[in-house]
Enzyme design. Structure first.
Site, PDB file in Angstrom:
ATOM      1  N   HIS A  49       0.803  -1.219   0.000  1.00  0.00           N
ATOM      2  CA  HIS A  49       0.000   0.000   0.000  1.00  0.00           C
ATOM      3  C   HIS A  49       0.840   1.276   0.000  1.00  0.00           C
ATOM      4  CE1 HIS A  49      -4.111  -1.550   0.497  1.00  0.00           C
ATOM      5  NE2 HIS A  49      -3.586  -2.492   1.241  1.00  0.00           N
ATOM      6  N   LYS A  59      -8.698  13.563   3.792  1.00  0.00           N
ATOM      7  CA  LYS A  59      -7.781  12.423   3.806  1.00  0.00           C
ATOM      8  C   LYS A  59      -6.786  12.631   4.952  1.00  0.00           C
ATOM      9  CE  LYS A  59      -6.817  13.359  -0.465  1.00  0.00           C
ATOM     10  NZ  LYS A  59      -6.951  12.092  -1.169  1.00  0.00           N
ATOM     11  N   ARG A  60      -6.035  11.590   5.238  1.00  0.00           N
ATOM     12  CA  ARG A  60      -5.017  11.687   6.284  1.00  0.00           C
ATOM     13  C   ARG A  60      -4.084  12.871   5.987  1.00  0.00           C
ATOM     14  NH1 ARG A  60      -0.224   8.558   6.427  1.00  0.00           N
ATOM     15  NH2 ARG A  60      -1.046   7.485   4.595  1.00  0.00           N
ATOM     16  N   LYS A  94       0.460  14.070   0.567  1.00  0.00           N
ATOM     17  CA  LYS A  94      -0.895  14.346   0.085  1.00  0.00           C
ATOM     18  C   LYS A  94      -1.081  15.842  -0.208  1.00  0.00           C
ATOM     19  CE  LYS A  94      -2.809  10.323   2.470  1.00  0.00           C
ATOM     20  NZ  LYS A  94      -3.261   9.526   1.316  1.00  0.00           N
ATOM     21  N   THR A 137      -8.688   6.043  -2.496  1.00  0.00           N
ATOM     22  CA  THR A 137     -10.066   5.563  -2.664  1.00  0.00           C
ATOM     23  C   THR A 137     -11.048   6.699  -2.444  1.00  0.00           C
ATOM     24  OG1 THR A 137     -10.011   4.767  -0.372  1.00  0.00           O
ATOM     25  CG2 THR A 137      -9.649   3.141  -2.114  1.00  0.00           C
ATOM     26  N   LYS A 139     -14.746   7.614  -4.405  1.00  0.00           N
ATOM     27  CA  LYS A 139     -16.026   7.916  -3.737  1.00  0.00           C
ATOM     28  C   LYS A 139     -16.556   9.278  -4.175  1.00  0.00           C
ATOM     29  CE  LYS A 139     -14.170   5.432   0.208  1.00  0.00           C
ATOM     30  NZ  LYS A 139     -13.385   5.614   1.436  1.00  0.00           N
TER      31      LYS A 139
END
Length: 820
Positions: free
Chosen positions: A364, A556-557, A562, A664, A668
């Site tokens: 991952h 998100k985290r 990111k 993911t 969504k």
């Protein structure tokens, strides 16, 4: 002839009324007339659980009778969220329960809000595991999920003066109606101690692990309901207990605290999700946690094999497939070898063949620093026998397959070794996971390519047949039907309900993009969700936002790769532009963040503070005049995501190319009609292929360009001086304007300039700002925007977790579908 159980558990409103009333009175001891809302929620959940567990028993019986192969999914996280509505809809009992409660004067929608999110996961890894469990049941695939029964989740997030403060996430305070204790399957786990060599009556040596400390693992089962399926699999979670409740003699002598010390230490193992591992004791607890749940799970799998079949051990892989969800459960490999060699006395090569046929591994992360390693000192102290086994695995591997392929090549051996020798000896858990299984998969096409080319190139060269791609997916039932029932109903009215089991049917929506009436209904549903989210924002943050503004979402985290700080810098730029020119022509925009930073990740926490400090200024500056709002919703989790995602107009997927495995959240959000602004990273590449470049906003360096830029020698100062817009925005943010302290965001500024900007925020800024200008232009043309949104919903059917799981079942697990 129907059994009494079947008569009592019919899926009718009358039967539900009877079940709920009985649970109120008999299980909870409450009067129907005076029961609390929480009592009603628990009683309703138990009424559903009764029906679900009846199916679970039938599923387990059928699987046992047919002797089927099961997949055992090992994951340290399961981000389940709330279960009542999902279980009602999947089991086909939603309308019956809603009518029953309505007849009894209760509103199901109110009761649904009483359920806390299960604190069993953190981010995408855990939510993926939850989606996969849903799909496994939906597709009638025999499966058991294994994890840890955490008493407390990651943490409950609060902002104090804009800074993240962590509190215990006591999700279990009021219990959970979905958990069922299975004390008869309790397991014993050994830790520490020492290894001695002994000989049997034939003079053959073997190893014994002695002088250990013991823990007990109590299993709790949570039923996993499939959609329009009679299959109910289970998620089995292990709770740590002391092997003795307490030292009674010490207690009687007055040593009350000391008597309970061992009990408290034992229970610590399953106390908290991801304890801070910045300390040596934190690292030790993490390793103990991982081994605890793996040892319990393997003992359970072995028990089922030995009790259920009269087969030789060579047949074990034909009955049990074990999937390692990242490297957290990788210690399962030496644990199974210990069981086979030390306990069952199999010959080493036979045991190793069984292991490799049994295990498969999902990677991952592409971040080298995120690949899990353990110092051999720590590993050997906690698991001395397992360290010996690892050394033996490594020795045989390097002097076997590696030596045969590259004779005398010490560099190849160093690259492939399970033991990293530079900077002290460490166990490489990712190397172990690749070597110990028959399949290693990435979770997006780009991720898998980089996995083979950059992360494990030597393993790929040695065992190319073991690597494959299985692009991630999400369950459309949860992330559209449950969280956006209005859009779900419109889709079903337009193309039928088949899309809920076959997401490729969503493509039939494409023809409605030019239908004015459909577009207006589609947009009205989106606006309704924005109105709801605006109310949540006002209640939570005290800020009023317009549902007609563009809702720009990054949830998100919180992690540098990111790049929430890239988004932040652009917002600073917009703020400067607005106050410099109050008449600027731009669509009003609301930037919405949701994220938790790991407690020890200080730069991530600094970014959170910076976003909140900017928000405090922007949201109360009269010069902005409603053109811009910045919202950071605290304590982001599944239930909050279910409110944000249907309301989102724009989805921020802006990680540095080559860093995000898949994502993911991007799936969504696109499914719910949000347009993506993103880099060519992770699953964004495949989303672009599906929706078309006219329905997405792509910017930034590609993986190859990132590599080339780094090879040339990346200097973020070059981009700082080349872009006045970027320079002024960063300098303003790092000044004393937002907090009164010019050093408050110095760590953030230093990371971008003096510490090399590891995730190329400066390099991608100008392209990002240009792409955001295109977003603004497109949003002003509402008919165009609505068409783009519909095309996104219509074209992301590929990203269903059902498709992903079917690929796992066919290509990795060789798993049959078993109708119940």
């Amino acid at each position: 002839m129907e059994t009494l159980a079947n008569c009592a558990l019919q899926d009718t409103p009358e039967s539900f009324k009877l079940s709920i009333t009985n649970h109120l009175r008999v299980t909870l001891g409450a009067y129907v007339e005076t029961a609390s809302e929480n009592d009603w929620f628990v009683a309703t959940s138990l009424a559903v659980r009764d029906r679900v567990m009846d199916r679970a028993t039938q599923s387990r019986t059928k699987h046992r009778e047919r002797g089927v192969r099961r997949v055992h999914y090992l994951s340290l996280e399961y981000l389940m969220g709330r279960l009542l509505e999902n279980n009602l809809r999947n089991s086909g009992t939603y309308e019956a329960a809603k009518q029953a409660l309505g007849d009894m004067g209760k509103d199901l929608d109110v009761l649904l809000q009483k359920e806390p999110d299960m604190g069993l996961g953190n981010g995408g890894l855990g939510r993926l595991a939850a989606c996969f469990m849903d799909s496994l049941s939906t597709l009638d695939l025999p499966a058991i999920g294994y994890g840890i029964h955490y008493e407390f989740g990651l943490f409950r997030q609060e902002f104090v003066s804009g800074k993240q403060v962590e509190h215990p996430d006591a999700w279990m305070r009021d219990g959970s109606p979905w958990k069922i204790a299975r004390p008869s399957y309790r397991q014993t786990v050994h830790l520490y101690g020492q290894v001695v060599q002994k000989f049997d009556e034939f003079g053959q040596p073997h190893h014994e692990w002695i002088g250990t400390k013991c823990l007990l693992g109590l299993p709790w089962d949570i039923p996993i309901v499939g959609y329009e399926s009679s299959t109910v699999n289970v998620l089995r979670l292990w709770q740590a207990q002391a092997d003795e409740d307490f030292n009674f003699q010490v207690f009687n002598e007055g040593g009350y605290v000391e008597a309970l010390r061992e009990k408290a230490l034992a229970e610590t193992v399953s106390k908290v999700l991801y304890p801070n591992d910045s300390t040596e004791s934190g690292k030790e607890l993490r390793l103990v946690q991982q081994y605890f749940f793996v040892a319990c799970s393997l003992a359970d799998i072995v028990r089922r094999f030995k009790n259920g079949y009269s087969l030789p051990w060579s047949e074990f892989p034909s009955k049990a497939a074990i999937q390692l969800n990242d490297t957290h459960p990788a210690v399962a490999i030496p644990e199974l070898m210990r069981i086979l060699v030390d306990v069952e006395r199999l010959e080493w090569s036979q045991a190793w063949e069984i292991c490799q046929k049994t295990f498969s591994y999902t990677n991952h992360t592409l971040l080298p620093e995120a690949l899990e390693t353990w110092s051999t000192d720590l590993f050997g102290r906690v698991l001395p026998r397992h360290l010996q086994i690892l050394f033996e695995i490594n020795h045989r591997f390097l002097n076997g397959d590696v030596e045969a392929r590259w004779p005398g090549d010490s560099e190849k051996k160093r690259a492939l070794s399970i033991i990293e020798e530079r900077g002290g000896k460490h166990v490489r858990m990712a190397h172990l996971s690749v070597l110990g299984g028959h399949a290693t998969n990435g979770v997006a096409a780009l991720h898998t390519r980089l996995l083979c080319e950059r992360l494990f190139p030597e393993f790929f060269e040695l065992y190319p047949e073991r690597f494959l791609n299985l692009t991630n997916g999400v369950t459309f039932r949860r992330w559209l039907d449950v969280c956006n029932p209005q859009l779900s109903a419109l889709i079903t009215e337009s193309i039928g309900s088949g899309w809920l089991k076959d997401a490729s049917k969503l493509r039939e929506l494409d023809r409605f993009a030019d239908d004015t009436s459909f577009r207006e209904r589609f947009q009205a549903i989106k606006r309704g969700h924005k109105v709801t989210l605006a109310k949540i924002i006002e209640t939570t943050c005290g800020v009023s936002v317009s549902p007609d503004a563009l809702f720009d979402v990054q949830i998100k985290r919180l992690h540098e790769y990111k790049r929430q700080h890239l988004n932040l810098l652009h917002i600073v730029t917009l703020y400067r532009k607005i106050i410099a020119n109050p008449a600027i022509d731009m669509a009003p925009r609301v930037f919405i963040f949701g994220a938790k930073a790991a407690p020890g990740y200080y730069l991530a926490k600094n970014i959170i503070h910076a976003i909140n400090a900017l928000a405090a200024k922007v949201n109360h500056d009269p010069r902005v005049d409603g053109k811009l709002k910045v919202i950071f919703l605290p304590n982001y989790g599944v239930s909050l995501a279910e409110r944000i995602i249907p309301a989102a107009d724009l989805s921020e997927q802006i990680s540095t190319a080559g860093k995000e495995a898949s994502g993911t959240g991007n799936m969504k959000l696109a499914l719910n009609g949000a347009l993506t602004i993103g880099t060519l990273d992770g699953a964004n590449v495949e989303i672009l292929e599906e929706v078309g470049d006219e329905n997405i906003f792509i910017f930034g360096l590609t993986v190859e360009e990132v590599t080339e830029l780094r090879a040339k020698g990346y200097n973020p100062w070059d981009f700082y001086w080349a872009s006045e817009e970027l320079r002024l925005s960063l300098d303003w943010l790092a000044s004393d304007y937002f907090t009164g302290n010019q050093n408050e965001f110095k760590p953030l500024r230093d990371s971008l300039l003096d510490h090399g900007d590891p995730f190329l925020v400066m390099a991608d800024y100008d392209q990002y700002a240009a792409a955001q200008s295109e977003v603004d232009k497109a949003f002003k043309d509402q008919p165009r925007w609505q068409k783009m949104a519909i095309h996104n919903t219509a074209r992301v059917g590929k990203f269903s977790s059902d498709r992903t799981i079917l690929e796992y079942a066919e290509k990795v697990w060789k798993l049959p579908q078993v109708k119940i």
